[in-house]
Design an enzyme around this catalytic site. Structure first.
Site, PDB file in Angstrom:
ATOM      1  N   SER A  96       4.746   7.470   4.686  1.00  0.00           N
ATOM      2  CA  SER A  96       3.500   7.859   3.720  1.00  0.00           C
ATOM      3  C   SER A  96       3.390   9.177   3.906  1.00  0.00           C
ATOM      4  O   SER A  96       3.697  10.149   4.763  1.00  0.00           O
ATOM      5  CB  SER A  96       2.147   7.252   4.278  1.00  0.00           C
ATOM      6  N   GLU A 110      -5.141   2.039   1.242  1.00  0.00           N
ATOM      7  CA  GLU A 110      -5.165   3.320   0.066  1.00  0.00           C
ATOM      8  C   GLU A 110      -5.782   2.556  -1.106  1.00  0.00           C
ATOM      9  O   GLU A 110      -6.673   3.386  -1.774  1.00  0.00           O
ATOM     10  CB  GLU A 110      -3.939   3.536   0.023  1.00  0.00           C
ATOM     11  N   LYS A 120       2.781  -0.165   6.899  1.00  0.00           N
ATOM     12  CA  LYS A 120       3.063   0.496   5.685  1.00  0.00           C
ATOM     13  C   LYS A 120       2.331  -0.293   4.723  1.00  0.00           C
ATOM     14  O   LYS A 120       1.521   0.631   3.860  1.00  0.00           O
ATOM     15  CB  LYS A 120       4.246   1.146   5.434  1.00  0.00           C
ATOM     16  N   HIS A 153      -1.536  -0.326   5.225  1.00  0.00           N
ATOM     17  CA  HIS A 153      -1.746   1.137   4.982  1.00  0.00           C
ATOM     18  C   HIS A 153      -2.050   1.194   3.185  1.00  0.00           C
ATOM     19  O   HIS A 153      -3.055   1.765   2.980  1.00  0.00           O
ATOM     20  CB  HIS A 153      -0.786   2.289   5.159  1.00  0.00           C
ATOM     21  N   ASN A 154      -1.182   0.627   2.581  1.00  0.00           N
ATOM     22  CA  ASN A 154      -1.177   0.939   1.224  1.00  0.00           C
ATOM     23  C   ASN A 154      -2.349  -0.023   0.444  1.00  0.00           C
ATOM     24  O   ASN A 154      -3.161   0.397  -0.278  1.00  0.00           O
ATOM     25  CB  ASN A 154       0.127   0.655   0.525  1.00  0.00           C
TER      26      ASN A 154
HETATM   27  C1  6PG Z   1       2.041   6.729   0.258  1.00  0.00           C
HETATM   28  C2  6PG Z   1       1.809   6.172  -0.977  1.00  0.00           C
HETATM   29  C3  6PG Z   1       3.210   5.772  -1.685  1.00  0.00           C
HETATM   30  C4  6PG Z   1       2.699   5.373  -3.217  1.00  0.00           C
HETATM   31  C5  6PG Z   1       2.594   4.096  -3.297  1.00  0.00           C
HETATM   32  C6  6PG Z   1       1.528   3.432  -4.026  1.00  0.00           C
HETATM   33  O1  6PG Z   1       1.536   6.157   1.447  1.00  0.00           O
HETATM   34  O2  6PG Z   1       2.588   7.677   0.480  1.00  0.00           O
HETATM   35  O3  6PG Z   1       1.279   4.920  -0.447  1.00  0.00           O
HETATM   36  O4  6PG Z   1       3.921   4.894  -1.018  1.00  0.00           O
HETATM   37  O5  6PG Z   1       1.872   6.125  -3.735  1.00  0.00           O
HETATM   38  O6  6PG Z   1       3.807   3.545  -3.772  1.00  0.00           O
HETATM   39  O7  6PG Z   1       1.625   3.355  -5.293  1.00  0.00           O
HETATM   40  P1  6PG Z   1       1.107   2.587  -6.336  1.00  0.00           P
HETATM   41  O8  6PG Z   1      -0.191   3.102  -6.627  1.00  0.00           O
HETATM   42  O9  6PG Z   1       1.825   2.588  -7.642  1.00  0.00           O
HETATM   43  O10 6PG Z   1       1.206   1.069  -5.950  1.00  0.00           O
END
Ligand code: 6PG
Length: 475
Positions: A139, A200, A193, A196-197
């Site tokens: 990430s 995010e 991960k 994590h996303n």
């Molecule tokens: C990271 C991000 C990276 C990317 C994702 C999310 O941790 O560096 O999460 O992996 O930004 O692919 O992308 P989307 O918003 O397009 O789903």
């Protein structure tokens, strides 16, 4: 000047990398910069040439190759090769081409944003034939890959230990601690991960919600909003995502001269990792409503034509409202804690279900630097999880205190927003979950009675008396 392997005095590389797209190229340069000789290969040879030609001084540590065979030959055995190819079929195709060229101890590392279920499958296939395979979550976007990502490893521990010195040398540092940690076997790293996303997505959505209140409810312009976010970034909410949100709010469109935010179409894209988190949470019966709401909101955002028709039919949603900016900040603090509490609980559930043994405190630690959700609060979360990894974060004294102090503001913000027609899917989902979690006597007795009424499903009684069915009779 373009050089290929045959031109090199055969000093073997210590690691290899396939896929010189944005992330792969950045990671390769990071590895080279940290003093490791790295052999690289890309399906389109011109990309390799361009990459090598643009590498400047770092070219001294790069070994460009023009075939998979040449790549394998350029690396010191036992080899380790990082795949940075698009997640999905491309990874399987690449493994199928690469594996026959490699020795039994040679390690393949998938560093893309793989679905952890694919990583579990690939790990099982590798185990079955006795070859090492790692799935690692990386990430930090391009900047992170180039100068210090957060790395979440999954696979056989001994395979991780083999490459840990390289991965730790390129990872972000929190103090003196590299953010590159083994999370468990098989798909554990990619799962961490994925969560994590999901977080995010949720963090981004909550920021978008309070941005909406400031823009449409309080009538603040982009620069005023930037100033508010900058202020928040000095306090409890200090984090990368708040910081960049302030920066984007401050930016001016070079084409129109307007605030950049005001010219960007309000339809969010996604590659799917947030959705995977929501889907897996449902499989695990691990509630992550803030993340689910964030995924839902991205999906709704893309339905532009319907939203326009909705506004024509019902009138514009968001109306002016009155709220203190410090209540908005408090609401964000509460929402963030609730979201992370859900995310960590989901990680715990998955770890138990899949038998990974994910160390939750380590997970919080590895997110403290380099990754997109890095924040000061993660430091306190890692401390709370270290004290008691099994306890829900909202019950850790430090976070209980925060929630006591801030949940009133969250309630005020969600209520005022609802009355004024501002959609707050993530913050209100967090609040609803919080209220469920602090209600000892809930309402599921009604559900149980209904289930028993129409399906004789039975229920438990509070008073301990015998009898598992109600006196419904025939209706
Ligand atoms: C990271 C991000 C990276 C990317 C994702 C999310 O941790 O560096 O999460 O992996 O930004 O692919 O992308 P989307 O918003 O397009 O789903």
């Amino acid at each position: 000047m373009t050089v290929f392997l045959e031109d090199f005095a055969m000093e073997l590389a210590s690691i290899g990398l396939i896929g010189l797209g944005t992330m792969g190229a950045a990671l390769a340069l990071n590895i080279a910069e940290k003093g490791h000789r790295i052999a690289v290969w890309n399906r389109t040879g011109a990309v390799t040439i361009q990459f090598f030609d643009g590498a400047g001084d770092l070219a001294a540590n790069l070994v460009p190759t023009d075939s998979l065979q040449a790549l394998v030959a350029a690396i010191k055995p036992p080899r380790a090769i990082i795949l940075m190819v698009p997640a999905g079929q491309a990874v399987d195709d690449q493994i199928a081409l690469l594996r026959p060229l490699m020795g039994k101890d040679d390690l393949i590392i998938d560093a893309g944003n793989a679905n952890f279920q694919d990583t579990e499958r690939r790990a099982a296939a590798a185990e079955a034939v006795g070859v090492p395979f790692l799935g690692i979550g990386v990430s930090g976007g391009e900047e992170g890959a180039r100068h210090g990502p957060s790395i979440m490893g999954g696979g056989p521990r001994e395979a991780w230990e083999r490459v840990a010195p390289v991965l730790q040398s390129i990872a972000a540092l929190h103090g003196q601690t590299p953010c590159a940690t083994w999370m468990g076997p098989r798909g554990a790293g990619h799962f961490v991960k994925t969560v994590h996303n999901g977080i995010e997505y949720a963090d981004m959505q909550m920021i978008a919600e309070v941005y909406g209140v400031m823009r449409d409810g309080l009538g603040l312009g982009a620069l005023q909003i930037a100033a508010v976010l900058d202020g928040w970034n000095q306090g409890t909410l200090r984090s990368y995502l708040i910081e960049i949100s302030g920066a984007v709010a401050r930016a001016t469109d070079p084409v129109s001269g307007a605030a950049m935010l005001d010219v960007i179409l309000d339809a969010a894209g996604q590659k799917g990792t947030g959705r995977w988190t929501a889907i897996e949470a449902q499989h695990l019966a691990a509630p992550v409503p803030v993340i689910e709401a964030a995924v839902m909101a991205r999906n709704v955002s893309s339905r532009l034509a319907e939203r326009r028709a909705g506004e024509a039919a019902f009138g514009a949603g968001p109306q002016p409202l009155t709220l203190d900016l410090c209540d908005l900040e408090s609401a964000m603090i509460a929402g963030k804690i609730l979201c992370y509490a859900q995310g960590f609980a989901m990680l715990a559930a998955a770890s138990e279900t899949y038998g990974w043994g994910v160390p939750l405190p380590e997970c919080a630690k590895v997110w403290r630097a380099g990754c997109i959700i890095r924040s000061d609060m993660l430091d306190h979360m890692s401390a709370a999880l270290t004290e008691d990894p099994a306890r829900n974060l909202i019950l850790a004294p430090a976070f209980t205190a925060h929630l006591r102090a801030h949940h009133g503001a969250l309630r005020k913000v969600v209520a005022a927003s609802a009355l004024a027609g501002h959609a707050m899917p993530a913050l209100s989902a967090g609040l609803a979950w919080f209220d469920l979690m602090r209600t000892a006597r809930g309402t599921a007795n009604m559900i149980q009675a209904q289930r028993d009424f129409f399906g004789a499903h039975g229920f438990d009684r509070l008073d301990g008396n015998p009898g598992k069915h109600g006196p419904w009779g025939a209706h």
